[in-house]
Enzyme design. Structure first.
Site, PDB file in Angstrom:
ATOM      1  CG  PHE A 113      -2.373  -0.270   0.876  1.00 35.88           C
ATOM      2  CD1 PHE A 113      -2.733  -1.403   0.176  1.00 35.88           C
ATOM      3  CD2 PHE A 113      -3.375   0.615   1.240  1.00 35.88           C
ATOM      4  CE1 PHE A 113      -4.061  -1.659  -0.143  1.00 35.88           C
ATOM      5  CE2 PHE A 113      -4.697   0.382   0.928  1.00 35.88           C
ATOM      6  CZ  PHE A 113      -5.053  -0.758   0.229  1.00 35.88           C
ATOM      7  CD  GLN A 229      -6.146  10.023   2.417  1.00 32.75           C
ATOM      8  OE1 GLN A 229      -6.843   9.022   2.590  1.00 32.75           O
ATOM      9  NE2 GLN A 229      -4.898  10.116   2.864  1.00 32.75           N
ATOM     10  CG  HIS A 231      -8.566   7.129  -2.695  1.00 36.78           C
ATOM     11  ND1 HIS A 231      -8.164   6.527  -3.873  1.00 36.78           N
ATOM     12  CD2 HIS A 231      -8.358   6.204  -1.719  1.00 36.78           C
ATOM     13  CE1 HIS A 231      -7.741   5.304  -3.614  1.00 36.78           C
ATOM     14  NE2 HIS A 231      -7.848   5.082  -2.314  1.00 36.78           N
ATOM     15  CG  LEU A 241     -12.260   3.904  -3.043  1.00 35.13           C
ATOM     16  CD1 LEU A 241     -11.252   5.033  -3.187  1.00 35.13           C
ATOM     17  CD2 LEU A 241     -12.380   3.474  -1.582  1.00 35.13           C
ATOM     18  CD  GLU A 244      -3.189   3.442  -1.308  1.00 29.16           C
ATOM     19  OE1 GLU A 244      -2.117   3.236  -0.722  1.00 29.16           O
ATOM     20  OE2 GLU A 244      -3.936   4.416  -1.066  1.00 29.16           O
ATOM     21  NE  ARG A 275      -5.190   6.063   0.241  1.00 34.99           N
ATOM     22  CZ  ARG A 275      -6.155   5.453   0.945  1.00 34.99           C
ATOM     23  NH1 ARG A 275      -6.879   6.158   1.812  1.00 34.99           N
ATOM     24  NH2 ARG A 275      -6.381   4.176   0.798  1.00 34.99           N
ATOM     25  CG  HIS A 342     -10.974   8.289   0.557  1.00 36.22           C
ATOM     26  ND1 HIS A 342     -11.957   7.371   0.251  1.00 36.22           N
ATOM     27  CD2 HIS A 342     -10.025   7.621   1.276  1.00 36.22           C
ATOM     28  CE1 HIS A 342     -11.630   6.199   0.782  1.00 36.22           C
ATOM     29  NE2 HIS A 342     -10.477   6.318   1.421  1.00 36.22           N
ATOM     30  NE  ARG A 377      -7.424   7.250   6.118  1.00 33.63           N
ATOM     31  CZ  ARG A 377      -7.580   6.317   5.174  1.00 33.63           C
ATOM     32  NH1 ARG A 377      -6.842   5.221   5.185  1.00 33.63           N
ATOM     33  NH2 ARG A 377      -8.474   6.476   4.213  1.00 33.63           N
TER      34      ARG A 377
END
Length: 564
Positions: A113, A229, A231, A241, A244, A275, A342, A377
């Site tokens: 990730f 955030q 995304h 979405l 990821e 991100r 997001h 994050r």
């Protein structure tokens, strides 16, 4: 009047984990949600949960990656708690029935990730949140004698006693319209973020900042609200979405020229940079005319480089999303994506046990700001945040409840006030604007001015819009005048919550005159540790947001240049 040791508002992962912990520690618990618990927004979390469970990994590496991802705004004591407790929490989930993906050796598989120095994300295909939520709900069923569920109850406000401690809530039964006061020794807010203040957003319609706004209205400070955030991979058409996990499996990002532009933006991590870095890189390609699709508003996500068998096994839900909502078979052709709102890194200010400055009031999950995410994050840290701090809040609240009696508080005034507000909304003449129109304008203004790139003029425009919409909300009318499942009146209340959250976000973004993490000010493009290595706190005083500051906690890692 229902009375409990611990009353939890929100039944997603943070709320259910808090309820389970409180019940296991001997408390009588109520868990209240405006939807059925397994409809909570945690069900949308797809990619996985981070933990240093590999023999080659160490929680300190996870903590450093999280600190770096936060652009050094995260509080390192809280990050150490989260990362050191992560392996035990994930293994507990596995033991109680979460069917994490296994590799060929039968070991728990881990995927890559963004922002991580190694593979440490455990997952259940791309339905990890759903799998975890259902297992926790099953576990709560074992505690039916001590955990009472109030499903489809909408919380309208918090109740404080004469000393200023939180002593319960006022709530509305969605099915009947009945209003009731609930008293409790402790209240834990676990009702998610405020994504619906933006349009578009990856967040479900229920994510309207209720808990953030309710705490704010009774004097609890908010922290890091400017950190929102975006995304990197959301469908151009709908904002939905794309996990990821797709990039974790090896998917590429391409501009209209077929270039992997992340080679310029993050040569070491490429598509698996943090991100905020990836979203900005995408937006630059779009802004400079190298986007794809109608009006060049998108970027290609190419999943065809991942073996088709692996895609169908590990990314099966986004295969369906691509087909159903974009008409694209992602195993055979690239799909158009763009950055989309997001997650709220900020929220109700708490310590590592979920305690707010208001006695008896706790918060955990996206509604809270510990702050483990700081300016950005890392993907797959959100599920971990909900579980670690949900559990700690539940344990702390249960211990506090054991040492005190039930609160004595007159709830009639607050109950009457909330009932009168709802009656006023229902009775409004149809000569103002509809609630939905105001919500749309709010979301579009926030997405235009408080998104990936920001500046003083745009944020000023956003603040003016928020203030005007607040006035218009006071006259907004609804269609449904009934009591049974009146979603119209709840939508009007949610709009008020969203406006509070939006105002706090814009005020904090204007205040932070630097670029750090998700806050990128084009008029202040550099990170400025000397002046702005601190949290921005927002408190409501006499109806107006007031700005103050609090220090960032450092333990092991000093600020450094953040590169991927």
């Amino acid at each position: 009047m229902p009375q409990h040791d611990v009353l939890i508002i929100g039944a997603g992962l943070a709320g259910q984990r808090a309820a389970l912990a409180a019940a296991e520690n001997g408390a009588t618990v109520a868990i209240m949600s405006k939807v059925h618990p397994v409809r909570s927004h945690s069900v949308a979390a797809a990619g996985g949960i981070n933990a240093a469970i590999s023999v080659d990994d160490d929680w300190r590496s996870h903590a450093y990656d999280t600190v770096k991802g936060s652009d050094f705004l995260g509080d390192q004591d809280a990050i150490e708690v989260m990362c050191s407790e992560a392996p035990g929490e994930v293994m507990n989930l596995e033991h109680i029935g979460v069917t994490f993906h296994r590799n060929d050796k039968g070991e728990m598989d881990l995927r890559a990730f963004g922002g991580a120095s190694m593979k440490r994300t455990a997952y259940v295909a791309d339905i990890t949140g759903q799998a975890m939520l259902h297992v926790l709900y099953e576990q709560l069923m074992k505690h039916h004698e001590t955990v009472e569920r109030f499903e489809e109850w909408f919380t309208t406000s918090l109740i404080l006693d004469e000393s200023g401690a939180c002593a319960g809530v006022i709530a509305r039964d969605v099915r009947s319209g009945r209003m009731e006061a609930f008293t409790a020794k402790n209240v834990i807010l676990a009702c998610g973020g405020a994504g619906q203040a933006y349009k578009p957003t990856t967040n479900g319609l229920i994510v309207t900042g209720d808990g953030i706004a309710m705490a704010y209205r009774v004097g609890s400070p908010l922290m890091d609200m400017e950190m929102v955030q975006y995304h990197p991979t959301c469908l151009v058409e709908t904002g939905m979405l794309i996990t990821e996990g797709a990039r974790g499996e090896g998917a590429h990002l391409l501009n209209v020229n077929g270039e992997r532009f992340m080679e310029k933006a993050a040569p070491n991590k490429m598509e698996l940079a943090s991100r905020d870095v990836v979203s900005r890189a995408e937006q630059i390609e779009i802004n400079e005319g190298r986007g794809v699709g109608p009006d060049g508003a998108g970027i290609y996500l190419d999943v065809t480089v991942v073996p088709r068998k692996r895609t169908l096994e590990a990314l099966r839900e986004i295969v369906n999303l691509g087909r159903d909502f974009a008409g694209v078979d992602i195993t055979r052709e690239p799909i158009m994506i763009r950055p989309g709102q997001h997650y709220i890194m900020g929220g109700v200010k708490t310590d590592v046990d979920g305690c707010t400055p208001i006695e008896g009031l706790y918060a955990a999950g996206e509604v809270a700001c510990v702050s483990v995410h700081g300016g950005n994050r890392l993907g797959a840290n959100s599920l971990l945040d909900t579980l670690i701090f949900g559990r700690r809040a539940g344990e702390h609240a249960a211990a506090r409840a054991a040492s005190m009696g039930l609160p004595r508080v007159d709830t009639n005034a607050q109950l009457r006030q909330d009932m009168e507000l709802i009656d006023t909304i229902i009775a409004r003449p149809r000569d103002g604007r509809r609630v939905s129109e105001i919500k749309n304008e709010l979301g579009e203004a926030m997405n235009r001015h408080a998104a990936v790139f920001r500046d003083e003029q745009g944020l000023g425009n956003a603040l003016e819009t928020v203030h005007r919409l607040r006035e218009e909300t006071g006259k907004a009318w609804i269609d449904d005048r009934g009591t049974v499942f009146n979603q119209d009146v709840l939508g009007a209340l949610e709009l008020g919550f969203m406006i509070d959250c939006a105002e706090a976000t814009v005020v904090a973004a204007l205040e932070r005159k630097e670029s750090r993490g998700a806050q990128y000010r084009t008029d202040f493009p550099e990170r400025n540790d000397e002046e702005w290595l601190k949290h921005i706190d927002i408190t409501l005083e006499d109806g107006q947001p007031q700005v103050s500051y609090s220090p960032v906690t450092f333990t092991q890692w000093q600020p450094e240049v953040r590169k991927y």
